[in-house]
Design a protein around this motif. Structure first.
Motif, PDB file in Angstrom:
ATOM      1  N   CYS A  25      16.709-126.026 -21.607  1.00  0.00           N
ATOM      2  CA  CYS A  25      17.248-126.043 -20.246  1.00  0.00           C
ATOM      3  C   CYS A  25      18.262-127.179 -20.101  1.00  0.00           C
ATOM      4  O   CYS A  25      19.245-127.043 -19.378  1.00  0.00           O
ATOM      5  N   HIS A  53      19.605-117.534 -22.895  1.00  0.00           N
ATOM      6  CA  HIS A  53      18.794-118.471 -22.126  1.00  0.00           C
ATOM      7  C   HIS A  53      18.718-118.036 -20.661  1.00  0.00           C
ATOM      8  O   HIS A  53      17.644-118.042 -20.062  1.00  0.00           O
ATOM      9  N   CYS A  57      15.369-117.394 -18.638  1.00  0.00           N
ATOM     10  CA  CYS A  57      14.993-118.552 -17.837  1.00  0.00           C
ATOM     11  C   CYS A  57      15.492-118.377 -16.401  1.00  0.00           C
ATOM     12  O   CYS A  57      16.682-118.507 -16.143  1.00  0.00           O
ATOM     13  N   CYS A  60      17.410-121.497 -14.728  1.00  0.00           N
ATOM     14  CA  CYS A  60      18.802-121.687 -15.130  1.00  0.00           C
ATOM     15  C   CYS A  60      19.679-120.538 -14.636  1.00  0.00           C
ATOM     16  O   CYS A  60      20.841-120.735 -14.305  1.00  0.00           O
TER      17      CYS A  60
HETATM   18 ZN   LIG Z   1      16.460-122.906 -18.578  1.00  0.00          ZN
END
Ligand SMILES: [Zn+2]
Length: 92
Positions: A25, A53, A57, A60
């Motif tokens: 992250c 990612h 995630c 994010c």
């Molecule tokens: Zn992340």
């Protein structure tokens, strides 16, 4: 053995997305400004690690969406268009 475990396309995408290149992250946070600006300002696709990612995630991804909305006007886009473009690039 007959049959097979059935995975939704989304589940398969998520599993595939969790392979390398792995980004933390923190790494993601360092790149998100430049990546979002590049995405909205050009036709260059997102870097694969970054895309993967964001796909995996939610935190994010939301950060990137907020940023896209924030810089949308730099690129003659509405906030909604910028977020839609980000989501399309991420494959979410
Ligand atoms: Zn992340």
């Amino acid at each position: 053995m007959t049959g097979h475990v059935s995975l939704s396309r989304e589940a398969v995408a998520r599993l595939t997305a969790n392979t390398e290149p792995w980004l933390s992250c923190d790494d993601c946070f360092d790149q998100v400004d430049a990546a979002v600006e590049a995405l909205l300002g050009s036709t260059v696709p997102l870097a694969e690690g970054f895309r993967a990612h964001l796909l995996g995630c939610a935190a994010c991804h939301e950060e990137a969406q907020s940023l896209a909305a924030l810089v949308a006007e730099h690129h003659d886009l509405t906030a909604a268009d910028a977020v839609a473009r980000l989501d399309a690039a991420v494959g979410a």
